[in-house]
Design a protein around this motif. Structure first.
Motif, PDB file in Angstrom:
ATOM      1  N   THR A  57       7.128   4.058  -9.458  1.00  0.00           N
ATOM      2  CA  THR A  57       5.988   3.876  -8.845  1.00  0.00           C
ATOM      3  C   THR A  57       6.266   4.333  -7.313  1.00  0.00           C
ATOM      4  O   THR A  57       7.395   4.877  -6.878  1.00  0.00           O
ATOM      5  CB  THR A  57       5.583   2.593  -8.538  1.00  0.00           C
ATOM      6  N   GLU A  58       5.462   4.319  -6.281  1.00  0.00           N
ATOM      7  CA  GLU A  58       5.551   4.690  -4.833  1.00  0.00           C
ATOM      8  C   GLU A  58       6.737   4.632  -4.194  1.00  0.00           C
ATOM      9  O   GLU A  58       7.497   5.743  -3.653  1.00  0.00           O
ATOM     10  CB  GLU A  58       4.427   4.259  -4.055  1.00  0.00           C
ATOM     11  N   SER A 238      -5.679  -5.699 -10.562  1.00  0.00           N
ATOM     12  CA  SER A 238      -6.051  -4.448 -10.033  1.00  0.00           C
ATOM     13  C   SER A 238      -7.797  -4.148 -10.380  1.00  0.00           C
ATOM     14  O   SER A 238      -8.379  -3.621  -9.741  1.00  0.00           O
ATOM     15  CB  SER A 238      -5.441  -3.120 -10.480  1.00  0.00           C
ATOM     16  N   GLU A 243     -11.947  -6.078  -7.226  1.00  0.00           N
ATOM     17  CA  GLU A 243     -13.285  -5.606  -7.310  1.00  0.00           C
ATOM     18  C   GLU A 243     -14.014  -6.935  -7.211  1.00  0.00           C
ATOM     19  O   GLU A 243     -15.163  -6.945  -7.244  1.00  0.00           O
ATOM     20  CB  GLU A 243     -13.506  -4.928  -8.872  1.00  0.00           C
ATOM     21  N   TYR A 252       1.736 -12.823  -8.050  1.00  0.00           N
ATOM     22  CA  TYR A 252       3.359 -13.037  -7.591  1.00  0.00           C
ATOM     23  C   TYR A 252       3.063 -13.564  -6.024  1.00  0.00           C
ATOM     24  O   TYR A 252       2.279 -13.202  -5.302  1.00  0.00           O
ATOM     25  CB  TYR A 252       4.015 -11.918  -7.695  1.00  0.00           C
ATOM     26  N   THR A 254       4.830 -12.679  -3.751  1.00  0.00           N
ATOM     27  CA  THR A 254       5.126 -11.538  -2.622  1.00  0.00           C
ATOM     28  C   THR A 254       4.026 -10.836  -2.273  1.00  0.00           C
ATOM     29  O   THR A 254       3.821  -9.806  -1.932  1.00  0.00           O
ATOM     30  CB  THR A 254       6.269 -10.610  -3.294  1.00  0.00           C
ATOM     31  N   ASP A 255       2.801 -11.298  -2.728  1.00  0.00           N
ATOM     32  CA  ASP A 255       1.617 -10.364  -2.706  1.00  0.00           C
ATOM     33  C   ASP A 255       1.201  -9.891  -1.154  1.00  0.00           C
ATOM     34  O   ASP A 255       0.783  -8.763  -1.112  1.00  0.00           O
ATOM     35  CB  ASP A 255       0.431 -11.534  -3.165  1.00  0.00           C
ATOM     36  N   TYR A 258       2.551  -6.309   0.019  1.00  0.00           N
ATOM     37  CA  TYR A 258       1.431  -5.365  -0.312  1.00  0.00           C
ATOM     38  C   TYR A 258       0.355  -5.300   0.753  1.00  0.00           C
ATOM     39  O   TYR A 258      -0.131  -4.450   1.065  1.00  0.00           O
ATOM     40  CB  TYR A 258       1.258  -5.170  -1.750  1.00  0.00           C
ATOM     41  N   ARG A 261       1.333  -3.931   3.449  1.00  0.00           N
ATOM     42  CA  ARG A 261       1.546  -2.306   3.548  1.00  0.00           C
ATOM     43  C   ARG A 261       0.263  -1.404   3.270  1.00  0.00           C
ATOM     44  O   ARG A 261       0.398  -0.421   4.044  1.00  0.00           O
ATOM     45  CB  ARG A 261       2.510  -2.177   2.286  1.00  0.00           C
ATOM     46  N   PHE A 262      -0.576  -1.867   2.497  1.00  0.00           N
ATOM     47  CA  PHE A 262      -1.690  -1.320   2.321  1.00  0.00           C
ATOM     48  C   PHE A 262      -2.852  -1.584   2.921  1.00  0.00           C
ATOM     49  O   PHE A 262      -4.205  -1.161   2.582  1.00  0.00           O
ATOM     50  CB  PHE A 262      -2.084  -1.289   0.738  1.00  0.00           C
ATOM     51  N   ASP A 263      -2.806  -2.373   3.931  1.00  0.00           N
ATOM     52  CA  ASP A 263      -4.008  -2.658   5.014  1.00  0.00           C
ATOM     53  C   ASP A 263      -5.142  -3.241   4.309  1.00  0.00           C
ATOM     54  O   ASP A 263      -6.219  -2.959   4.405  1.00  0.00           O
ATOM     55  CB  ASP A 263      -4.448  -1.422   5.635  1.00  0.00           C
ATOM     56  N   TYR A 264      -4.905  -4.257   3.343  1.00  0.00           N
ATOM     57  CA  TYR A 264      -5.926  -5.210   2.506  1.00  0.00           C
ATOM     58  C   TYR A 264      -6.281  -6.260   3.600  1.00  0.00           C
ATOM     59  O   TYR A 264      -5.395  -6.624   4.772  1.00  0.00           O
ATOM     60  CB  TYR A 264      -5.577  -5.726   1.378  1.00  0.00           C
TER      61      TYR A 264
ATOM     62  N   THR B 195     -18.524  -7.118  -6.561  1.00  0.00           N
ATOM     63  CA  THR B 195     -18.636  -6.258  -5.157  1.00  0.00           C
ATOM     64  C   THR B 195     -18.488  -4.679  -5.590  1.00  0.00           C
ATOM     65  O   THR B 195     -17.958  -3.875  -4.905  1.00  0.00           O
ATOM     66  CB  THR B 195     -17.518  -6.457  -4.490  1.00  0.00           C
ATOM     67  N   ARG B 407      -4.262   9.100   0.594  1.00  0.00           N
ATOM     68  CA  ARG B 407      -2.960   8.577   0.310  1.00  0.00           C
ATOM     69  C   ARG B 407      -2.440   8.735  -1.198  1.00  0.00           C
ATOM     70  O   ARG B 407      -1.166   9.183  -1.686  1.00  0.00           O
ATOM     71  CB  ARG B 407      -2.867   7.100   0.620  1.00  0.00           C
ATOM     72  N   PHE B 411       0.250  10.952  -2.725  1.00  0.00           N
ATOM     73  CA  PHE B 411       1.461  10.545  -3.780  1.00  0.00           C
ATOM     74  C   PHE B 411       1.816  11.379  -4.660  1.00  0.00           C
ATOM     75  O   PHE B 411       2.738  11.985  -5.162  1.00  0.00           O
ATOM     76  CB  PHE B 411       1.264   9.292  -4.157  1.00  0.00           C
ATOM     77  N   ARG B 602       2.443  -2.268  -8.624  1.00  0.00           N
ATOM     78  CA  ARG B 602       1.400  -3.273  -7.867  1.00  0.00           C
ATOM     79  C   ARG B 602       0.193  -2.586  -7.305  1.00  0.00           C
ATOM     80  O   ARG B 602      -0.586  -3.706  -6.784  1.00  0.00           O
ATOM     81  CB  ARG B 602       2.303  -3.874  -6.890  1.00  0.00           C
TER      82      ARG B 602
END
Lengths: 370, 634
Positions: A57-58, A238, A243, A252, A254-255, A258, A261-264, B195, B407, B411, B602
């Protein structure tokens, strides 16, 4: 190509294709077309099998680990993707003498060990570790051990299952019992314990809280309160949670790493620890019985427990380090956004042996079957 | 089967070898087909199925008895299986149930979210324990009805009207078919979620938000099944519709039949086999549905396949194999019943001359006719159900927590340029998918045609072989995967330290071909059966070999079916996941769906971007495939 000539070649072509598939045992009997030897000669190559998100992954930890390890040891580290069946794949290989060309398994859970011993024989598949050969084995927190009576594993990181919720929609649930209250009707998303690690962890948490005799009753009340048990973590998180389908999901602790990191939106990513607890899911590493370069595997274990590697794994794999605080220096982001429960709940090897399959089966039958 | 060939008088002496080949090409192709089937299908599946009949190495029926008499699996039927001779008790139970039915007139609000009382006839049925098999069949039946209902209007529009982009649209109907299950689930949440896109649109006109998925998980699962399978029904039906000989309709009309009557007596009988084939395939697929039910509906809607997966995970092969065999028996039984019906539909030779297509909106007045309005209405439904999830997925690949972002694609590009050897890169995935797809075409089309040719006129035994030829669709994908793993990847030990193994490209293509050829057979057989045998016989009488007659007379007349089957074969290969992931594990033979799965971390962004790429590549290849294939359509 003309259809006619082509038709004629199909028959002979398939015969040719099959003729090349006879191998002698011991001459690279894996993954046809992989180029053969998987480092089982002690030739300075270590083949490590691990789950996808560790390498694919990333910002996976895998590439960093490979580079740093190779720099330090003048050896080669080959990652191998964990096959679809997970630990079962290796159980079946061992069962059928089909040969295993990986040296190290990175990412073992307690239930994997239980399954190995149930299916093969006690203490099978992996070597018993000689802790005297490891410099840093004592750095691992005692409470993080998988509890294997055969001493095959070493924990390298730790995750906690918790609830993630949307504070605009629901208040923080103080206890598991709260989840059965009208206030939380139709709010919770969980995962299928037959399939998903997070789902199984949450189920075991409820078994710890309500006991073997009470957990099904608790789930009955959860069901009456409209819990939805979806397939895997991805579908529930996801898909449904992201949604806006429901305001609470088993996930988890550690949510927020993220989220940051991803600007949620942080208000939609609050972490809750019902009963002040979180279910602990330590991940271990082990050396296959037939590993080629065992010395190198021990070097790798020591390397993984080094301060730098522990910090990198924590940040990139977004799991907690396995070593005590004085042996690892975490960056601020992780410290701020990765939450630990005050109390960890978990079943070790002895708690699961002989129980796990029955617990999951009884639970699943409660839900399914109209 | 012996093919008594008469020697061909070859005055030009074009080589003894080629003459021999031409005479025996059918036998050779049949032999090749049999070889592929034995190694790639019967061996792996047989290895697992045999587990159902063994207990510690000795034969037993214990696993079956356990499954059949377990109310969890068979509900009320379990009692019947447990004690089949206690007929009195069973009849008594049935009578008790019938006595419990009550009918009452009540007021209900059938429209969710609208408080509109409507007089409603409430039929109260006492609960019946359906069991896992009962529920699986129930949702498959509902899904089949929904797929046919949503697929037929699309077939009608595509076959009878001409409008800008029709052929492209026809090509794109395959897209839902190749989408990995996880992407369908994410697309559905993105479209129908609280949503999601649909609620956003409704919100713009002051409605909602509606909890579509929450209100009825079963309905959403059935819609997702229709999303997959309605295009299948539509494609099969369009192919049949375009093979109709328009002159027969004209003849009926000139004899005084009304358009409706002509349709009912001339066109409909030629469409029914295709529609029923679509319904049958849909039922079998949705009976074997696996990820979608639990991804959208939840564990309450679990199907038999979910339990097979779980048994396999827990290495309880006896029970898993028993469940899988029962599934297969049911699917093949249905197939056999259908094939008996199909072979009873004897036709007459026909040279397809498709009915002329009307312009969809020639002028403003026609555009307002009831029929055109119905077409428009269906168009809106199709937009929401088919385009919605796909479009939401594409939008999802370029948005993030903070709005528009590239993004995810960055990737992919970065991974392509800098990815390590052990990481999955997008370009090889695309290349592998396309290569495997083409190779699958090259193997599956001849296989399917050969099976059609050999079974179509072979009477009862042909029907049996034809039914068995559907086995790949009727076997649980999980069981097939496990069989491939144990039989071909691990290899079968032979004396002298040898192992028989089949892995890599050959194995993947063969597995795809095995999964794909039934589509070719099901597309070609009905058309081949309606050809007039006299045509082949005259060709043979004039000295053509059986092969020559097949290539020059029969195949051109069923080109439509071959092209339609080939399109499916290509799509099956592109979308195949479960056996590919097993055969490609740890190697560089990964395909696009496998890459999608591997990029799921994740955060689903990169996987969705890869899924979007999969859609684009598939769309482009299908426009090409249909254009190229269209040249062969007569």
């Amino acid at each position: 190509m003309r259809r006619r000539t082509f038709l004629g070649t199909v028959g002979s072509g398939s015969a040719l294709g099959l003729a090349g598939c006879l191998t002698r045992d011991g001459e690279g009997d894996e993954n046809g077309g992989n180029g053969g030897d998987g480092g089982s000669e002690g030739d300075g190559t270590l083949t490590v099998v691990t789950y996808e998100s560790m390498i694919d992954t990333e910002d996976s930890a895998g590439p960093w680990l490979k580079e740093a390890f190779e720099d330090e040891f003048d050896a080669e580290l080959e990652w191998e993707q964990l096959p679809d069946g997970g630990i079962n794949h290796y159980i079946q290989r061992a069962d059928r003498d089909a040969g295993i060309d990986a040296d190290v398994y990175l990412g073992l859970n307690v239930d994997d060990l239980v399954r190995v011993d149930d299916q093969l024989e006690d203490g099978a598949l992996f070597r018993e570790l000689d802790r005297d050969r490891l410099e840093r084995a004592d750095r691992v927190r005692d409470e993080f051990a998988l509890g294997d009576p055969h001493g095959r594993t070493l924990t390298y990181d730790m995750g906690y299952i918790s609830l993630v919720y949307d504070e605009n929609e629901v208040a923080e649930p103080a206890s598991l019992e709260d989840l059965t209250e009208p206030e939380y009707e139709n709010t919770l998303l969980a995962q299928n314990a037959q399939k998903a690690d997070s789902g199984q962890a949450f189920l075991l948490w409820t078994i710890d809280a309500f006991g073997e005799d009470g957990y099904l009753d608790y789930w009955q009340r959860l069901e009456d309160n409209g819990v939805r048990v979806l397939d895997g973590w991805t579908e529930s998180y996801s898909g449904a949670y992201m949604e806006g389908e429901r305001p609470m999901v088993v996930s988890y602790s550690t949510d927020q790493v993220y989220t940051n990191r991803f600007d949620y939106d942080f208000s939609r990513h609050q972490v809750a620890f019902p009963n002040e607890q979180g279910y602990a899911n330590p991940e271990g590493m082990a050396i296959f019985e037939d590993a080629g370069d065992v010395d190198l595997a021990y070097d790798f274990f020591d390397f993984v427990l080094s301060s730098e590697a522990q910090a990198e794994i924590a940040t990139r794999n977004v799991q907690f380090p396995a070593v005590a605080d004085e042996h690892v220096d975490l960056d601020e982001e992780f410290d701020e956004y990765a939450h630990r429960p005050s109390e960890m709940v978990s079943f070790d090897y002895d708690g699961l042996r002989g129980n796990l399959d029955g617990w999951v089966e009884d639970w699943a039958r409660e839900f399914a079957g109209q | 089967m012996s093919l008594a060939d008469r020697p061909v008088v070859d005055r030009l002496s074009a080589g003894v070898v080629s003459a021999w080949l031409e005479r025996h090409v059918l036998s050779l192709a049949a032999f090749g087909t049999a070889a592929v089937l034995v190694v790639m299908l019967y061996l792996p599946v047989g290895l697992v199925f045999v587990e159902a009949l063994l207990e510690d190495g000795s034969p037993t029926l214990g696993h079956f008895v356990e499954v059949l008499t377990d109310p969890f699996y068979f509900g009320v039927l379990a009692d019947v299986f447990a004690d089949p001779l206690a007929i009195g008790d069973h009849l008594g139970a049935l009578a008790g149930w019938l006595g419990g039915i009550s009918i009452a007139v009540t007021l209900a609000s059938p429209v969710p979210g609208l408080d509109l009382p409507v007089p409603w006839l409430a039929v109260e049925l006492p609960p019946v324990q359906k069991g896992l098999f009962g529920f699986t069949a129930y949702q498959a039946a509902l899904s089949t009805v929904a797929s046919v209902a949503l697929g037929l209007p699309a077939a009608y529009i595509l076959a009878n009207y001409e409008f800008y982009g029709r052929r492209t649209l026809r090509s794109l109907t395959i897209l839902p078919f190749v989408l990995p299950g996880i992407m369908v689930a994410v697309g559905f949440y993105a479209m129908f979620g609280r949503t999601g896109t649909l609620n956003t649109l409704l919100g713009a006109v002051g409605l909602g938000p509606f909890a579509f998925i929450e209100t009825s998980p079963l309905a959403i699962v059935i819609l997702a099944h229709a999303f997959y399978n309605a295009p299948l029904v539509a494609r099969l039906t369009v192919a049949a519709w375009e093979s109709v000989d328009a002159r027969t309709v004209e003849t009926a009309r000139s004899l005084g039949a009304s358009p409706r009557r002509a349709f009912r007596d001339v066109v409909a009988p030629q469409l029914v086999p295709a529609v029923l084939t679509g319904a049958l395939l849909t039922f079998i697929f949705t009976f074997m549905t696996f990820p979608i039910v639990l991804a959208l509906g939840g564990l309450q809607l679990a199907t038999v396949e979910v339990w097979i997966y779980d048994r396999v995970q827990r290495l309880a092969y006896g029970e898993a194999a028993s469940l899988a065999i029962l599934e297969t028996i049911l699917s093949l039984g249905l197939t056999y019943a259908y094939l008996r019906y199909e072979s009873a539909q004897t036709g007459f030779s026909q040279a397809p001359s498709p009915p002329p297509k009307e312009a969809l909106f020639p002028d403003a007045r026609t555009a307002l006719s009831p029929r055109r309005l119905a077409v428009l209405g269906y168009g809106c439904v199709a937009l929401v159900l088919f385009v919605g999830p796909l479009a939401s997925l594409v939008v999802g690949s370029v948005t993030d927590g903070s709005g528009f972002t590239l993004r995810n694609y960055a990737f992919l590009v970065e991974r392509q340029l800098e990815g390590a050897s052990f990481q999955t890169r997008p370009f090889p995935a695309i290349r592998n998918s396309l290569l495997f797809g083409l190779a699958t075409l090259a193997v599956a089309v001849p296989m399917g045609v050969v099976i059609s040719v050999l079974t179509v006129r072979a009477g009862r035994s042909g029907r049996l072989v034809d039914t068995l030829a559907m086995l790949p669709l009727a076997v649980s994908g999980i069981v097939f995967g496990i069989g491939l793993l144990q039989g071909l990847v691990f290899g079968i030990p032979l004396p002298g330290g040898w192992r028989f193994q089949v892995t890599g490209t050959v194995a993947i293509v063969a597995a795809h071909a095995v999964a794909a050829y039934p589509f070719v057979t099901r597309n070609v057989s009905p058309l081949l059966a309606t050809l007039d045998p006299a045509m082949v016989e005259s060709a043979r009488a004039l000295g053509a070999s059986r092969t020559r007659a097949l290539l020059d007379v029969e195949l051109p007349l069923v080109a439509n079916g071959i092209v339609a089957g080939a399109a499916f074969a290509f799509a099956i290969s592109i979308g195949e996941f479960s056996s590919t992931v097993i055969l490609a594990s740890g190697s560089e033979h990964y395909t696009m769906p496998v890459a999608v799965e591997r990029y799921l971390g994740r955060r689903s962004g990169p996987a969705i971007a890869m899924g979007t790429l999969l859609l684009l590549v598939t769309a482009a290849s299908f426009v090409v495939v249909d254009r190229v294939g269209g040249r062969y359509e007569l």
